[in-house]
Motif scaffolding. Structure first.
Motif, mmCIF file in Angstrom:
data_model
loop_
_atom_site.group_PDB
_atom_site.id
_atom_site.type_symbol
_atom_site.label_atom_id
_atom_site.label_comp_id
_atom_site.label_asym_id
_atom_site.label_seq_id
_atom_site.Cartn_x
_atom_site.Cartn_y
_atom_site.Cartn_z
ATOM 1 N N UNK A 34 21.876 -9.193 23.677
ATOM 2 C CA UNK A 34 21.961 -7.990 23.704
ATOM 3 C C UNK A 34 23.350 -7.578 24.661
ATOM 4 N N UNK A 35 23.048 -8.616 25.313
ATOM 5 C CA UNK A 35 24.802 -9.015 26.011
ATOM 6 C C UNK A 35 25.728 -8.293 25.181
ATOM 7 N N UNK A 36 26.243 -8.578 23.850
ATOM 8 C CA UNK A 36 26.930 -8.952 22.638
ATOM 9 C C UNK A 36 27.006 -7.309 22.837
ATOM 10 N N UNK A 37 25.881 -6.811 22.124
ATOM 11 C CA UNK A 37 25.966 -5.126 21.892
ATOM 12 C C UNK A 37 26.468 -4.375 23.234
ATOM 13 N N UNK A 38 25.579 -4.998 24.033
ATOM 14 C CA UNK A 38 26.469 -3.864 25.466
ATOM 15 C C UNK A 38 27.627 -4.025 25.898
ATOM 16 N N UNK A 39 28.194 -5.155 24.904
ATOM 17 C CA UNK A 39 30.124 -5.707 25.893
ATOM 18 C C UNK A 39 31.877 -4.867 24.866
ATOM 19 N N UNK A 40 31.788 -3.652 26.160
ATOM 20 C CA UNK A 40 32.634 -2.520 25.322
ATOM 21 C C UNK A 40 33.967 -3.251 24.819
ATOM 22 N N UNK A 41 34.280 -4.785 24.554
ATOM 23 C CA UNK A 41 35.219 -5.690 24.366
ATOM 24 C C UNK A 41 34.985 -5.660 23.092
#
Length: 127
Positions: A41-48
């Motif tokens: 979830x964290x990776x998929x939501x990270x804009x970078x």
């Protein structure tokens, strides 16, 4: 032929760390089963980061073990004592033998160079 769910991840910056992992502009393939739901979830939501869910066949798994080995070598490089000259080449790279002693397995110059490149990007990259 069995398949595995993977995430293909690359950073939009030269190097970026998120969810305990380091990514570069070069695509990394991470087995989804190796991550927690929160990490995904964290990776998929990270804009970078650019994250694409995909599947890979079992015979493509060797590339995943290569990625894992390089990540492990990067961690070992960070543990090397910079003051011990015998651990480093004249060109400033870690000796493959030093990494082999810590990794308990063979390390090629190509693997060392890939890990060294990633380590250097990590040192100058964003958190």
């Amino acid at each position: 032929m069995a398949t595995q769910k993977v995430l293909k991840i690359r950073s939009v910056t030269p190097s970026f760390r998120r969810a305990g992992l380091v990514f570069t502009a070069k695509e990394s393939i991470v087995l989804a089963s190796a991550l927690t739901a929160d990490q995904i979830k964290t990776l998929k939501s990270e804009p970078n980061l650019v994250v694409v869910e995909s599947e890979q066949s079992d015979d493509e798994g060797d590339s995943q073990s290569d990625v894992n080995k390089i990540a492990s070598l990067v961690e070992l490089i960070s543990e090397l004592d910079v003051d011990k000259q015998e651990l480093w080449t004249n060109g400033g790279k870690p000796q493959t033998s030093a990494l082999e002693n810590m990794h308990s397995g063979s390390v090629s110059a190509k693997e060392r160079d890939s890990a060294w490149e990633l380590y250097q990007a990590q040192q100058g990259g964003a958190e």
